[in-house]
Design a protein around this motif. Structure first.
Motif, PDB file in Angstrom:
ATOM      1  N   VAL A  52     -10.423  -0.669   2.644  1.00  0.00           N
ATOM      2  CA  VAL A  52     -10.560   0.779   2.446  1.00  0.00           C
ATOM      3  C   VAL A  52      -9.699   1.536   3.448  1.00  0.00           C
ATOM      4  N   LEU A  53      -9.750   1.100   4.712  1.00  0.00           N
ATOM      5  CA  LEU A  53      -8.950   1.766   5.744  1.00  0.00           C
ATOM      6  C   LEU A  53      -7.459   1.636   5.460  1.00  0.00           C
ATOM      7  N   VAL A  54      -7.030   0.451   5.027  1.00  0.00           N
ATOM      8  CA  VAL A  54      -5.616   0.254   4.707  1.00  0.00           C
ATOM      9  C   VAL A  54      -5.203   1.144   3.540  1.00  0.00           C
ATOM     10  N   CYS A  55      -6.040   1.205   2.504  1.00  0.00           N
ATOM     11  CA  CYS A  55      -5.734   2.063   1.349  1.00  0.00           C
ATOM     12  C   CYS A  55      -5.620   3.522   1.772  1.00  0.00           C
ATOM     13  N   CYS A  56      -6.499   3.955   2.660  1.00  0.00           N
ATOM     14  CA  CYS A  56      -6.441   5.342   3.143  1.00  0.00           C
ATOM     15  C   CYS A  56      -5.170   5.584   3.953  1.00  0.00           C
ATOM     16  N   ALA A  57      -4.778   4.577   4.757  1.00  0.00           N
ATOM     17  CA  ALA A  57      -3.547   4.714   5.535  1.00  0.00           C
ATOM     18  C   ALA A  57      -2.329   4.780   4.617  1.00  0.00           C
ATOM     19  N   VAL A  58      -2.308   3.920   3.594  1.00  0.00           N
ATOM     20  CA  VAL A  58      -1.208   3.942   2.626  1.00  0.00           C
ATOM     21  C   VAL A  58      -1.171   5.291   1.905  1.00  0.00           C
ATOM     22  N   ALA A  59      -2.350   5.802   1.528  1.00  0.00           N
ATOM     23  CA  ALA A  59      -2.421   7.105   0.861  1.00  0.00           C
ATOM     24  C   ALA A  59      -1.878   8.209   1.759  1.00  0.00           C
ATOM     25  N   ALA A  60      -2.202   8.138   3.054  1.00  0.00           N
ATOM     26  CA  ALA A  60      -1.712   9.147   3.997  1.00  0.00           C
ATOM     27  C   ALA A  60      -0.181   9.120   4.074  1.00  0.00           C
ATOM     28  N   PRO A  85       1.187  17.095  -3.477  1.00  0.00           N
ATOM     29  CA  PRO A  85       1.469  15.910  -2.657  1.00  0.00           C
ATOM     30  C   PRO A  85       0.248  15.052  -2.372  1.00  0.00           C
ATOM     31  N   PHE A  86      -0.936  15.647  -2.264  1.00  0.00           N
ATOM     32  CA  PHE A  86      -2.121  14.860  -1.910  1.00  0.00           C
ATOM     33  C   PHE A  86      -2.593  13.997  -3.076  1.00  0.00           C
ATOM     34  N   LEU A  87      -2.525  14.517  -4.277  1.00  0.00           N
ATOM     35  CA  LEU A  87      -2.932  13.741  -5.445  1.00  0.00           C
ATOM     36  C   LEU A  87      -1.845  12.734  -5.837  1.00  0.00           C
ATOM     37  N   LEU A  88      -0.628  13.206  -6.042  1.00  0.00           N
ATOM     38  CA  LEU A  88       0.435  12.337  -6.522  1.00  0.00           C
ATOM     39  C   LEU A  88       0.903  11.367  -5.443  1.00  0.00           C
ATOM     40  N   GLY A  89       0.962  11.826  -4.201  1.00  0.00           N
ATOM     41  CA  GLY A  89       1.393  10.949  -3.125  1.00  0.00           C
ATOM     42  C   GLY A  89       0.445   9.785  -2.915  1.00  0.00           C
ATOM     43  N   SER A  90      -0.851  10.064  -2.886  1.00  0.00           N
ATOM     44  CA  SER A  90      -1.828   8.989  -2.706  1.00  0.00           C
ATOM     45  C   SER A  90      -1.853   8.056  -3.912  1.00  0.00           C
ATOM     46  N   ALA A 130       1.475   1.430  -5.948  1.00  0.00           N
ATOM     47  CA  ALA A 130       2.556   0.511  -5.584  1.00  0.00           C
ATOM     48  C   ALA A 130       2.053  -0.559  -4.621  1.00  0.00           C
ATOM     49  N   TYR A 131       1.289  -0.148  -3.621  1.00  0.00           N
ATOM     50  CA  TYR A 131       0.730  -1.109  -2.652  1.00  0.00           C
ATOM     51  C   TYR A 131      -0.172  -2.118  -3.349  1.00  0.00           C
ATOM     52  N   SER A 132      -1.017  -1.661  -4.253  1.00  0.00           N
ATOM     53  CA  SER A 132      -1.957  -2.548  -4.945  1.00  0.00           C
ATOM     54  C   SER A 132      -1.225  -3.585  -5.788  1.00  0.00           C
ATOM     55  N   ILE A 133      -0.194  -3.148  -6.489  1.00  0.00           N
ATOM     56  CA  ILE A 133       0.566  -4.068  -7.334  1.00  0.00           C
ATOM     57  C   ILE A 133       1.271  -5.114  -6.478  1.00  0.00           C
ATOM     58  N   VAL A 134       1.891  -4.687  -5.378  1.00  0.00           N
ATOM     59  CA  VAL A 134       2.670  -5.602  -4.544  1.00  0.00           C
ATOM     60  C   VAL A 134       1.785  -6.635  -3.861  1.00  0.00           C
ATOM     61  N   VAL A 135       0.738  -6.177  -3.164  1.00  0.00           N
ATOM     62  CA  VAL A 135      -0.060  -7.125  -2.376  1.00  0.00           C
ATOM     63  C   VAL A 135      -0.882  -8.053  -3.267  1.00  0.00           C
ATOM     64  N   SER A 136      -1.266  -7.567  -4.455  1.00  0.00           N
ATOM     65  CA  SER A 136      -2.054  -8.429  -5.339  1.00  0.00           C
ATOM     66  C   SER A 136      -1.192  -9.482  -6.018  1.00  0.00           C
ATOM     67  N   ARG A 160      -6.777   0.613  -9.069  1.00  0.00           N
ATOM     68  CA  ARG A 160      -7.061  -0.045 -10.335  1.00  0.00           C
ATOM     69  C   ARG A 160      -5.867  -0.832 -10.871  1.00  0.00           C
ATOM     70  N   TYR A 161      -4.705  -0.625 -10.269  1.00  0.00           N
ATOM     71  CA  TYR A 161      -3.533  -1.375 -10.702  1.00  0.00           C
ATOM     72  C   TYR A 161      -3.420  -2.730 -10.014  1.00  0.00           C
ATOM     73  N   ALA A 162      -4.342  -3.027  -9.109  1.00  0.00           N
ATOM     74  CA  ALA A 162      -4.331  -4.328  -8.445  1.00  0.00           C
ATOM     75  C   ALA A 162      -4.528  -5.438  -9.471  1.00  0.00           C
ATOM     76  N   GLY A 163      -3.758  -6.500  -9.329  1.00  0.00           N
ATOM     77  CA  GLY A 163      -3.873  -7.628 -10.242  1.00  0.00           C
ATOM     78  C   GLY A 163      -3.042  -7.502 -11.498  1.00  0.00           C
ATOM     79  N   THR A 164      -2.334  -6.393 -11.658  1.00  0.00           N
ATOM     80  CA  THR A 164      -1.486  -6.209 -12.841  1.00  0.00           C
ATOM     81  C   THR A 164      -0.185  -6.972 -12.654  1.00  0.00           C
ATOM     82  N   SER A 165       0.124  -7.853 -13.578  1.00  0.00           N
ATOM     83  CA  SER A 165       1.363  -8.623 -13.483  1.00  0.00           C
ATOM     84  C   SER A 165       2.555  -7.730 -13.787  1.00  0.00           C
TER      85      SER A 165
END
Length: 359
Positions: A16-24, A38-43, A49-55, A262-267
């Motif tokens: 959760v903390l990492v996701c919040c940092a990435v969103a920031a 910027p707050f909605l689209l940036g996060s 992108a982070y979820s797709i890459v790390v998963s 929610r994009y985590a795990g998407t090939s």
């Protein structure tokens, strides 16, 4: 009191903390380039992108509790509800045309999206029907799976649809107005503009409305309940609360992060295919929303921008956040989309009952 934290709890908290940092970082990046919302689209973009890459590379599944999203949406609902004044009720009296157009427009959008997914996406009938249904991501996925459709494909198409609408609508409106769309209120407000009592009232309305709606088994309880209770306070208690920009920004970040994870795990293949099909569906359905807004605008008290948000095939929470952020009426937007989602789910249940969407 003996507090014990197991490895899973600590791991989830770290995620959760990492996701919040990435969103920031995403928010800061979009602020730096002077991007819209910027707050909605940036996060959203950064966490997706982070979820797709790390998963996909490290097999790490980013985590953001559903409860956090529900609480954030409930507070959003409370912010919407407490702005439901008698003046807005009078303004809504002239919206009969747009309200009556919601269901027919939803059916046209559904038919157009269905045709795209059947012809270009080569989806089977059941999957195409529920994947193109403009409303209720979770509900459409559950109903589609019960009917024999591909639940993963259905949920991905709904995620792509919501993301593309959230990304494109503010940009289109920004280009049309000639200005970069921002949070309507200044970040640095006077200290007495928003008192602690107002914050406590919003929290009370959010949790009280959500609990009452869940007890009554209402759909979208975490949004509909706080909106209803907030509207009741606003109409009966003469409550006037203008949420500060930092609270609106916080609601945007919560919605953006919760959608992005929610994009985590998407090939890669599924993502590319889903994006292409989603772009085609949104490319057909979103112009219908703009055209409907253009047709209705001369006969409606609502602005053209508000009507676009009312008719756009996105998520009710996401589009309500956009409306609140742009100083438009989130009440009107939420009302139109609740009707759209209710009509879409009713249509899905009816067609499923007739057995016409089975492959």
């Amino acid at each position: 009191m003996n507090l014990r934290f197991d490895q899973k709890t600590l791991t989830n908290a770290g995620n959760v903390l990492v996701c919040c940092a990435v969103a920031a970082l995403g928010c800061a990046g979009l602020l730096w380039v002077n991007g819209p919302l910027p707050f909605l689209l940036g996060s959203l973009l950064a966490v997706a992108a982070y979820s797709i890459v790390v998963s996909s590379i490290w097999d790490v599944m980013p985590f953001f509790p559903v409860a956090f999203r529900q609480i954030g949406v409930a507070i959003l609902g409370a912010m919407i509800g407490v702005r439901f004044s008698q003046t807005e009720m009078l303004d809504m009296s002239g919206l009969s045309i747009s309200l009556m157009l919601v269901i027919p427009l939803m059916l046209v959008m559904h038919g157009a999206g269905y045709a795209v997914l059947r012809t270009l996406g080569q989806y089977d009938r059941t999957t195409a029907f529920f994947a193109s249904l403009p409303g209720g991501l979770i509900e459409a996925s559950v109903l589609g799976e019960k009917a024999g459709g591909d639940a993963a494909c259905i949920s991905l198409q709904h995620l792509v649809r919501i993301m593309l609408v959230v990304l494109t609508v503010p940009i289109f409106l920004s280009q049309m107005s000639g200005d970069s769309l921002r949070v309507a209120q200044a970040i640095n407000e006077p200290s007495d503009a928003f008192k602690m009592l107002d914050l406590l009232l919003l929290i009370g309305v959010a949790f009280g409305g959500m609990s009452a709606a869940r007890y009554l088994r209402l759909p979208s309880a975490h949004l509909l309940g706080p909106v209803a209770v907030g509207a009741l306070f606003s109409l009966c208690g003469n409550v006037q609360i203008d949420p500060p920009a930092w609270l609106i920004a916080g609601a945007q970040i919560v919605v953006g992060v919760s959608l992005g994870v929610r994009y985590a795990g998407t090939s890669a293949n599924a993502l590319v295919s889903g994006l292409i099909n989603g772009l085609c569906v949104v490319g057909v359905t979103l112009p219908l929303a703009f055209f409907a807004a253009w047709c209705v605008h001369p006969f409606s008290p609502a602005s053209f921008e508000a009507l676009v948000l009312c008719f756009a095939p996105g998520g009710v929470a996401e589009l309500s956040v956009i409306a609140l952020s742009l100083g438009l009426s989130p009440v009107l937007v939420a009302l139109h989309h609740l009707i759209r989602i209710g009509g879409a789910l009713g249509w899905a249940v009816f067609v499923g009952w007739t057995g016409r969407v089975t492959s």
